[in-house]
Design a protein around this motif. Structure first.
Motif, PDB file in Angstrom:
ATOM      1  N   ALA A  18     -23.355  19.910 -58.856  1.00  0.00           N
ATOM      2  CA  ALA A  18     -24.202  19.352 -58.025  1.00  0.00           C
ATOM      3  C   ALA A  18     -25.357  20.579 -57.407  1.00  0.00           C
ATOM      4  CB  ALA A  18     -23.705  18.961 -56.781  1.00  0.00           C
TER       5      ALA A  18
ATOM      6  N   SER B  50     -19.401  17.459 -57.106  1.00  0.00           N
ATOM      7  CA  SER B  50     -19.202  17.243 -58.301  1.00  0.00           C
ATOM      8  C   SER B  50     -18.042  17.422 -58.840  1.00  0.00           C
ATOM      9  CB  SER B  50     -20.223  18.158 -59.202  1.00  0.00           C
ATOM     10  OG  SER B  50     -20.234  18.018 -60.511  1.00  0.00           O
TER      11      SER B  50
ATOM     12  N   THR C  17     -28.404  18.865 -64.773  1.00  0.00           N
ATOM     13  CA  THR C  17     -28.805  18.873 -63.308  1.00  0.00           C
ATOM     14  C   THR C  17     -29.898  19.752 -63.138  1.00  0.00           C
ATOM     15  OG1 THR C  17     -26.282  18.834 -62.677  1.00  0.00           O
ATOM     16  CG2 THR C  17     -27.794  19.712 -61.115  1.00  0.00           C
TER      17      THR C  17
ATOM     18  N   LEU D  57     -24.336   9.922 -63.272  1.00  0.00           N
ATOM     19  CA  LEU D  57     -25.240  11.097 -62.192  1.00  0.00           C
ATOM     20  C   LEU D  57     -25.876  10.098 -61.317  1.00  0.00           C
ATOM     21  CD1 LEU D  57     -28.412  10.626 -62.981  1.00  0.00           C
ATOM     22  CD2 LEU D  57     -27.867  11.043 -65.241  1.00  0.00           C
TER      23      LEU D  57
ATOM     24  N   GLN E  14     -19.271  12.286 -59.527  1.00  0.00           N
ATOM     25  CA  GLN E  14     -20.442  12.961 -58.961  1.00  0.00           C
ATOM     26  C   GLN E  14     -20.852  12.268 -57.733  1.00  0.00           C
ATOM     27  OE1 GLN E  14     -21.356  15.565 -60.812  1.00  0.00           O
ATOM     28  NE2 GLN E  14     -20.279  14.910 -62.577  1.00  0.00           N
TER      29      GLN E  14
ATOM     30  N   ALA F  42     -26.812  15.646 -59.211  1.00  0.00           N
ATOM     31  CA  ALA F  42     -25.413  15.706 -59.407  1.00  0.00           C
ATOM     32  C   ALA F  42     -25.306  15.049 -60.767  1.00  0.00           C
ATOM     33  CB  ALA F  42     -24.208  14.980 -58.391  1.00  0.00           C
ATOM     34  N   THR F  43     -25.003  15.920 -61.818  1.00  0.00           N
ATOM     35  CA  THR F  43     -24.568  15.463 -63.239  1.00  0.00           C
ATOM     36  C   THR F  43     -23.425  15.934 -63.545  1.00  0.00           C
ATOM     37  OG1 THR F  43     -25.620  16.919 -64.599  1.00  0.00           O
ATOM     38  CG2 THR F  43     -27.178  15.388 -63.490  1.00  0.00           C
TER      39      THR F  43
END
Length: 568
Positions: free
Chosen positions: A565, A557, A56, A381, A542, A49-50
């Protein structure tokens, strides 16, 4: 207090129900809360998850190629430095919490840089400054992120750095389409730092920052990443990159030198925790602000939060007053522990929380505390892998793209984190050479019965500890699932003593996202709170949660930003 079975079983099924007036984002959803933007992502083998989908996907590719969570986090962070330079990059610092599946322990990493050794408090006085400037050469401190990558990789990684930086290098050379939010922040940062050398060359085409959907390339950053990939961390701190940084800063009238770069080191440290209604919430100790979240939760635990309506003046008032108390301590005590004796154990103790709670009036807003800073863009993240490793990682330049100091042909901006020092003599956080400034970026982690449960973070300056506490309260007290806990309308209070020693509005003010009722807003005003709008200041979230029963990961996310995500 009866905990919601969601948190322990991680079934993703919401057992409780909470209606937030005016929240119609997902009003037509057949499951879950009306304000949820989507359901959680669920996968068995890994989750990333970013704040950017391309990052991602890079992290997910690393997992699929046999890398572990630490490898994927480094690769994703490098990618974010390219696709989201408005909040991250190797000119900034890094903090991380790692759950190592082999040793079954949590490890903390402080990869924040120190102030220049040649810059003294007298220099600021000589220039007639009462606070450190936001931009330019004076707020620049040593960038710690690259050393953080290598510290993480050497201790926990499984793939060579060449493999991890290769995707970002390729995207930097070939280009990527800029997302809507990043295009907006590019234009904002051009107004802030566009006058400094290197901005136009690095981040514009014909003087214009990239628009939504336009292809952006950063070949200078690709070259820098290649030097790091082949030459290791010393290529950055003791090689040509460090020499370029030192020469450029001297040319700009700055103080960060090659010697400062060469002397840098990160530190492993033990995360600290407090138990909130059956789960252990973990943060890193100062020089960051993570323990403020623990202080807030310790005070909230003394109230029947579950018995309150989230959309009520009672809950918001209680939360804000707890926050004010925690941030008053933040202003006084949070600083580099190498220069101060910081009473961390006492500050996060239940006994201290009971003493502080006695200062809260149930009907009247306190006015005795001063406002702190809440500005600063960041990336957060989190990654989990099939082996059971989990990483909570946060990284930032501070104030968007940082200081505006862009070393010649390197493709990134140096941070302005030194702005967070105080120029008041005797202050815990006063400026001193070789000192780490007070830091806002904080990763978080949750365990239950000494097992990993959740890795999460929320970006955004002084917003972060407030949102950490709200995520936990949303899940524990209000029964939300992982995605709903982040989507729920947020409360932001700006108003406690500043870690730089400066004062703002007495008592501060509350900003509420849309979704809180007008009645609640009126009731808060009757308690003496001042309300104001603060669009875009509520952070970006996240999270990954592990379901030990079904052996799957849940991912969530941020709906307010470009986050994604994804798992497999």
């Amino acid at each position: 207090m009866k905990l919601k079975s969601l948190l322990f079983a991680c079934s993703g099924i919401l057992l409780g129900s909470l209606h937030l007036a005016g929240s119609a984002i997902g009003a037509d959803r057949v499951t879950g809360e009306s304000f949820a933007t989507r359901s959680e992502v669920i996968a068995q083998n890994g989750m990333v998850a970013t704040s950017q989908p391309l990052a991602t996907q890079v992290g997910l590719d690393v997992l699929k190629q046999g890398g572990n969570a630490i490898d994927a986090a480094i690769a994703a962070n490098a990618m974010l430095g390219l696709v989201e330079p408005t909040g991250s990059g190797i000119g900034g610092d890094l903090f991380a919490i790692v759950w190592d599946a082999q040793s079954k322990q949590l490890y903390g990493l402080n990869a924040s840089g120190r102030s220049p050794l040649s810059l003294s408090l007298d220099e600021f006085k000589k220039q007639g400054l009462s606070e450190i400037p936001k931009f330019g050469p004076l707020p620049v401190s040593v960038p710690g992120a690259v050393d953080g990558w290598f510290m993480l990789s050497e201790r926990f990684g499984s793939l060579p750095m060449q493999n991890l930086l290769a995707p970002a290098i390729s995207y930097a050379r070939n280009g990527f389409p800029v997302s809507e939010l990043i295009a907006y922040y590019f234009s904002v940062n051009q107004q802030r730092i566009g006058q400094y050398p290197g901005f136009e060359q690095t981040f514009t085409t014909n003087g214009n920052t990239p628009k939504k959907g336009e292809i952006f390339k950063n070949p200078a950053l690709a070259n820098t990443y290649e030097k790091i990939a082949t030459g290791g961390r010393d290529a950055f701190y003791k090689g040509d990159i460090a020499r370029t940084i030192g020469a450029f800063m001297k040319q700009q009238g700055g103080f960060l030198s090659y010697q400062d770069m060469a002397a840098h080191y990160s530190e492993w440290l033990e995360p600290v925790s407090s138990n909130y209604r059956g789960v252990d919430v973990w943060e890193l100790p100062p020089n960051g602000q993570g323990i403020a979240a623990l202080q807030i939760l310790n005070i909230l635990e003394l109230y029947d939060i579950e018995g309150m309506q989230r959309d009520s003046a009672e809950f918001i008032h209680t939360f804000v007053e707890a926050k004010k108390l925690a941030f008053a301590d933040r202003a006084k005590f949070y600083a580099d522990p190498a220069f101060n004796q910081i009473p961390v154990d006492w500050l996060i103790s239940k006994e201290y929380a009971r003493k502080r709670q006695q200062l809260i009036s149930p009907s009247k807003a306190s006015k005795r505390v001063d406002a702190g800073k809440n500005e600063g863009d960041t990336i957060y993240l989190t990654v989990a892998d099939r082996f059971g490793n989990m990483v909570s990682l946060i990284q930032s330049n501070y104030r968007g793209m940082g200081s505006g100091m862009i070393p010649t042909d390197l493709g990134f901006v140096l941070q302005n984190r030194g702005e967070m020092f105080s120029l008041q003599e005797g202050h815990f956080n006063q400026y001193e050479p070789g000192k780490r400034p007070f830091h806002t970026i904080i990763p978080a982690f949750v365990t239950k019965n000494n097992k990993p449960l959740m890795s999460f973070g929320v970006m955004g300056g002084g917003t972060q500890p407030q949102m950490h506490a709200q995520i936990i309260v949303n899940m524990i007290d209000f029964g939300m699932n992982l995605q709903e806990a982040g989507d729920a309308p947020r409360i932001l209070h700006t108003g406690s003593s500043s870690p730089t020693g400066h004062k703002m509005l007495d008592g501060g003010y509350i900003s509420l996202e849309s979704g809180f009722s007008e009645k609640t807003r009126r009731d808060l005003g009757q308690k003496g709170h001042i309300l104001t709008d603060s669009v875009g200041a509520f952070g970006g979230y996240q999270a990954i949660m592990f379901d030990d029963k079904n052996k799957v990961y849940y991912g969530a996310s941020e709906s307010r930003k470009d986050g994604q995500a994804a798992g497999y």
